[in-house]
Design a protein around this motif. Structure first.
Motif, mmCIF file in Angstrom:
data_model
loop_
_atom_site.group_PDB
_atom_site.id
_atom_site.type_symbol
_atom_site.label_atom_id
_atom_site.label_comp_id
_atom_site.label_asym_id
_atom_site.label_seq_id
_atom_site.Cartn_x
_atom_site.Cartn_y
_atom_site.Cartn_z
ATOM 1 N N ASP A 190 100.406 69.799 -25.357
ATOM 2 C CA ASP A 190 101.150 71.054 -24.719
ATOM 3 C C ASP A 190 100.386 72.127 -24.212
ATOM 4 O O ASP A 190 100.637 72.569 -23.099
ATOM 5 C CB ASP A 190 101.869 71.445 -25.876
ATOM 6 N N GLU A 191 99.208 72.372 -24.903
ATOM 7 C CA GLU A 191 98.136 73.469 -24.004
ATOM 8 C C GLU A 191 97.686 72.939 -22.914
ATOM 9 O O GLU A 191 97.810 73.753 -21.960
ATOM 10 C CB GLU A 191 97.031 73.633 -25.273
ATOM 11 N N ARG A 192 97.404 71.674 -22.674
ATOM 12 C CA ARG A 192 96.879 71.227 -21.373
ATOM 13 C C ARG A 192 97.873 71.271 -20.616
ATOM 14 O O ARG A 192 97.568 71.564 -19.121
ATOM 15 C CB ARG A 192 96.314 69.592 -21.815
ATOM 16 N N ILE A 193 99.320 70.797 -20.689
ATOM 17 C CA ILE A 193 100.373 70.893 -19.737
ATOM 18 C C ILE A 193 100.398 72.516 -19.408
ATOM 19 O O ILE A 193 100.725 72.703 -18.049
ATOM 20 C CB ILE A 193 101.607 70.427 -20.216
ATOM 21 N N THR A 194 100.523 73.273 -20.174
ATOM 22 C CA THR A 194 100.616 74.724 -19.717
ATOM 23 C C THR A 194 99.552 75.182 -19.046
ATOM 24 O O THR A 194 99.774 75.793 -18.062
ATOM 25 C CB THR A 194 100.613 75.650 -21.169
ATOM 26 N N LEU A 195 98.433 74.960 -19.298
ATOM 27 C CA LEU A 195 97.249 75.379 -18.557
ATOM 28 C C LEU A 195 97.303 74.689 -17.228
ATOM 29 O O LEU A 195 96.872 75.335 -16.321
ATOM 30 C CB LEU A 195 95.798 74.996 -19.354
ATOM 31 N N GLU A 196 97.414 73.432 -17.171
ATOM 32 C CA GLU A 196 97.603 72.726 -15.869
ATOM 33 C C GLU A 196 98.711 73.329 -14.869
ATOM 34 O O GLU A 196 98.498 73.558 -13.682
ATOM 35 C CB GLU A 196 97.871 71.174 -16.001
ATOM 36 N N GLN A 197 99.973 73.628 -15.498
ATOM 37 C CA GLN A 197 100.895 74.419 -14.945
ATOM 38 C C GLN A 197 100.475 75.680 -14.186
ATOM 39 O O GLN A 197 100.668 75.971 -13.043
ATOM 40 C CB GLN A 197 102.201 74.462 -15.599
ATOM 41 N N ALA A 198 99.635 76.353 -15.018
ATOM 42 C CA ALA A 198 98.971 77.742 -14.715
ATOM 43 C C ALA A 198 98.204 77.540 -13.673
ATOM 44 O O ALA A 198 98.036 78.272 -12.576
ATOM 45 C CB ALA A 198 98.695 78.249 -15.862
ATOM 46 N N LYS A 236 92.060 86.346 -15.552
ATOM 47 C CA LYS A 236 93.025 87.307 -15.813
ATOM 48 C C LYS A 236 94.207 86.562 -15.626
ATOM 49 O O LYS A 236 95.134 86.975 -16.398
ATOM 50 C CB LYS A 236 92.585 88.399 -15.360
ATOM 51 N N HIS A 237 94.452 86.224 -14.534
ATOM 52 C CA HIS A 237 95.781 85.740 -14.193
ATOM 53 C C HIS A 237 96.068 84.493 -15.109
ATOM 54 O O HIS A 237 97.441 84.567 -15.462
ATOM 55 C CB HIS A 237 95.722 85.024 -12.620
ATOM 56 N N LEU A 238 95.239 83.666 -15.412
ATOM 57 C CA LEU A 238 95.660 82.487 -16.278
ATOM 58 C C LEU A 238 95.996 83.168 -17.673
ATOM 59 O O LEU A 238 97.051 82.659 -18.244
ATOM 60 C CB LEU A 238 94.430 81.742 -16.365
ATOM 61 N N ARG A 239 95.267 84.147 -18.105
ATOM 62 C CA ARG A 239 95.824 84.892 -19.443
ATOM 63 C C ARG A 239 97.134 85.371 -19.440
ATOM 64 O O ARG A 239 97.833 85.293 -20.434
ATOM 65 C CB ARG A 239 94.583 85.814 -19.735
ATOM 66 N N GLU A 240 97.446 85.945 -18.457
ATOM 67 C CA GLU A 240 98.824 86.584 -18.114
ATOM 68 C C GLU A 240 99.781 85.464 -18.107
ATOM 69 O O GLU A 240 100.696 85.674 -18.608
ATOM 70 C CB GLU A 240 98.852 87.365 -16.832
ATOM 71 N N VAL A 241 99.730 84.404 -17.420
ATOM 72 C CA VAL A 241 100.400 83.310 -17.387
ATOM 73 C C VAL A 241 100.823 82.476 -18.679
ATOM 74 O O VAL A 241 101.838 82.267 -19.009
ATOM 75 C CB VAL A 241 99.978 82.215 -16.129
ATOM 76 N N VAL A 242 99.575 82.082 -19.152
ATOM 77 C CA VAL A 242 99.657 81.409 -20.445
ATOM 78 C C VAL A 242 99.851 82.002 -21.696
ATOM 79 O O VAL A 242 100.411 81.455 -22.725
ATOM 80 C CB VAL A 242 98.389 80.337 -20.483
ATOM 81 N N GLY A 243 99.525 83.276 -21.683
ATOM 82 C CA GLY A 243 99.903 84.252 -22.886
ATOM 83 C C GLY A 243 99.137 83.690 -24.033
ATOM 84 O O GLY A 243 97.912 83.475 -23.984
ATOM 85 N N GLU A 244 99.836 83.667 -25.312
ATOM 86 C CA GLU A 244 99.304 83.285 -26.581
ATOM 87 C C GLU A 244 98.945 81.816 -26.668
ATOM 88 O O GLU A 244 98.543 81.307 -27.573
ATOM 89 C CB GLU A 244 100.300 83.822 -27.580
ATOM 90 N N HIS A 245 99.678 81.011 -25.703
ATOM 91 C CA HIS A 245 99.834 79.449 -25.897
ATOM 92 C C HIS A 245 98.382 78.849 -26.099
ATOM 93 O O HIS A 245 98.378 78.015 -26.640
ATOM 94 C CB HIS A 245 100.829 78.820 -24.866
ATOM 95 N N VAL A 246 97.715 79.355 -25.125
ATOM 96 C CA VAL A 246 96.374 78.664 -24.732
ATOM 97 C C VAL A 246 95.345 79.726 -25.082
ATOM 98 O O VAL A 246 95.294 80.701 -24.320
ATOM 99 C CB VAL A 246 96.297 77.857 -23.619
ATOM 100 N N LYS A 247 94.232 79.275 -25.710
ATOM 101 C CA LYS A 247 92.970 80.195 -25.797
ATOM 102 C C LYS A 247 92.012 79.811 -24.968
ATOM 103 O O LYS A 247 91.567 78.768 -24.582
ATOM 104 C CB LYS A 247 92.403 79.902 -27.270
ATOM 105 N N LEU A 248 91.846 80.656 -23.916
ATOM 106 C CA LEU A 248 90.832 80.519 -22.859
ATOM 107 C C LEU A 248 89.673 81.317 -23.005
ATOM 108 O O LEU A 248 89.522 82.630 -23.759
ATOM 109 C CB LEU A 248 91.429 81.409 -21.720
ATOM 110 N N GLU A 249 88.634 80.705 -22.768
ATOM 111 C CA GLU A 249 87.237 81.251 -23.511
ATOM 112 C C GLU A 249 86.724 81.471 -21.857
ATOM 113 O O GLU A 249 86.649 80.663 -20.820
ATOM 114 C CB GLU A 249 86.247 80.262 -23.886
ATOM 115 N N ALA A 250 85.945 82.608 -21.312
ATOM 116 C CA ALA A 250 85.326 82.890 -20.231
ATOM 117 C C ALA A 250 83.701 82.958 -20.386
ATOM 118 O O ALA A 250 83.218 83.219 -21.481
ATOM 119 C CB ALA A 250 85.882 84.384 -19.915
#
Length: 166
Positions: free
Chosen positions: A99-107, A152-166
């Motif tokens: 689910d995280e992968r799909i959300t991130l891929e769509q973003a 920043k854009h990805l974090r706004e789109v995926v919100g709390e669903h996926v943890k993004l590391e920079a």
């Protein structure tokens, strides 16, 4: 192509295709489009094989990047693309990653071409900022700002669903 050059090119394709197809998939988001992109890039590389100076893999990666950006800019891009709906929420913990992968891929697909390319080159290909800047034909500062804005854009789109590391 001279037979010796053809042998070297064939060896290069045989040894580096797995790495290059992964990059092509990340750039396109579709296995068939990735295969087309890689084939197109390798055909262009074969035509110029004798004149390539330095690392031929960098050359192929640059060709793939430019080819894909050209496709994204094409008014026909996306018209023929069929998107499947994401699967329903999984009940087991093992599929939470899907689910995280799909959300991130769509973003990622919603990012502009240059921002997506910067993320692919920086994080998927693990290239240093200087190499990304050279491939994209921009400054290191531009790579940094594009990376920052894309994350920043990805974090706004995926919100709390996926943890993004920079």
């Amino acid at each position: 192509m001279h037979p010796d050059d053809q042998r070297v090119f064939t060896d290069f394709v045989a040894t580096r295709s797995n790495s290059l197809i992964r990059l092509a998939y990340v750039l396109t988001g579709d296995q068939h489009a990735a295969e087309d992109l890689l084939q197109s890039a390798l055909a262009k590389t074969a035509d110029r094989w004798k004149g390539i100076r330095g690392d031929p893999e960098s050359y192929v990666r640059r060709v793939m990047y430019h080819e894909q950006v050209g496709r994204w800019r094409s008014p026909r891009w996306g018209r023929e693309r069929v998107m499947e709906a994401p699967p329903e929420a999984a009940e087991s913990d093992r599929t939470a990653g899907v689910d995280e992968r799909i959300t991130l891929e769509q973003a990622l697909r919603r990012l502009p071409a240059r921002k997506r390319a910067v993320l692919v080159l920086r994080y998927f290909e693990d290239l240093p900022e200087s190499e990304v800047a050279r491939i994209m034909g921009c400054s290191i500062g531009t790579v940094r700002s594009q990376t920052h804005r894309a994350i920043k854009h990805l974090r706004e789109v995926v919100g709390e669903h996926v943890k993004l590391e920079a």
